[in-house]
Scaffold this active site. Sequence first.
Site, short mmCIF file in Angstrom:
data_model
loop_
_atom_site.label_atom_id
_atom_site.label_comp_id
_atom_site.label_asym_id
_atom_site.label_seq_id
_atom_site.Cartn_x
_atom_site.Cartn_y
_atom_site.Cartn_z
N ASP A 222 37.78 45.19 36.95
CA ASP A 222 37.85 45.20 38.58
C ASP A 222 37.37 43.68 39.08
O ASP A 222 38.67 43.27 39.01
CB ASP A 222 36.40 46.42 38.89
N TYR B 184 36.32 42.74 49.70
CA TYR B 184 37.06 43.62 49.20
C TYR B 184 38.35 43.31 50.60
O TYR B 184 39.43 42.93 50.93
CB TYR B 184 37.42 45.31 50.00
N HIS C 96 36.82 53.06 32.76
CA HIS C 96 37.35 51.13 34.32
C HIS C 96 35.89 50.80 33.39
O HIS C 96 36.23 49.37 33.97
CB HIS C 96 37.26 51.96 35.40
#
Length: 391
Positions: A181, A311, A365
């Site tokens: 990630d 982000y 994930h």
Amino acid sequence: MQIDPFEIAITDRELDDLRRRLRATRWAPATPAPAWQQGADPGWLGELAAYWADQFDWREVERRLNQLPQFLADVNGQTVHFVHRRGAGNVPGFKPYPLVITHGWPGSFCEFRALLDELCDPAACGADPADAFDVVTPSLPGFTFSPAPAQAGMSAFQVADLWAALMRGLGYRRFGAQGGDLGAGVSIALAARHPHAVDGVHLNFLPSSYEPAIDAARQPLTPAEHDYLREKNDWAALEGGYAHLHSTKPLTVAAALNDSPLGLAAWIGEKFRAWSDCGGEIERVFTKDELLTNISLYWFTQCIGPAMQMYWENRLQPMRFAAGQRIDTPVGFARFPHEINHPPRSWLERTFNVVQWSEMAQGGHFAALEQPALLAAEIRRFFRPLRANVQ
């Protein structure tokens, strides 16, 4: 660099406030849709909220987390929380290999507890004691106990600079990096910006912003690469709304999630179900206690807003590479079947020196939490030939 021991200490007042908020939840009206089709299932959320308010034992969780050797360091003016667990055993001719592992969103340092057992004390897990690691698992700036950066601009590249300084401050001249990630982006940035310190990078995820330079005349896209890019775009259209909000309007989302523990649980819990190898049954892979440990860390530290900020920063500084730009540092990749994207090896090899590629049998994930033994075996295998650099 100043380093101080750290222990988690949530007050009774904070615990009481959490329970009060959970019990006073104003539930959204139900919609006539199948469970999970339109997001977090209200029935599952109701069970989780009741357990969180009345049965979840934070004090026991806190006690177990505080068994991890945690520290706070001042790294170039940024306070960084990290776990630093040293390798066990004393094998003649071998030293534990230093490794920095970086988490992502919506994870945190707590997802690495089982992986640390595998990596730091391999003999206790039935593996070769010569494969022991000294593992550093920092909390990203703005996540849990690492305060939010005072200034804008903290993308994966700037975090990589912090990690390089942290590892130097801990006495590691050379080291390896691992991540998934957001942590995959940081690990790649470490190799790009600090190649003389980073021996190798092991990944279990490829950042969605990664773009190699494409020379269509000399090296056209392969059919597998065309399929991957199409699948990535399809996934972003149907499942990537959270990332678009994080990277464009993080303060708007944070205002809601920082005020509602149920909203926070829905926002995070839905991803643990959608992105894991759980077959649609989230608690087949994660217990309520595991889910709520991570969600509670986000709640008590009020970090959901600062976490989403990364982000925004990564959107402004995406992981794109110019024509002819390559990273020569050895790269290993573990491709888990239920990861949210599945790049072909050729897509990475356009930029990276891929020396190990593994198609994993199971997992998603959250590989460190879902399949710690499988991931640890891949990490050990990848770094085994690089250990000579620290002997």
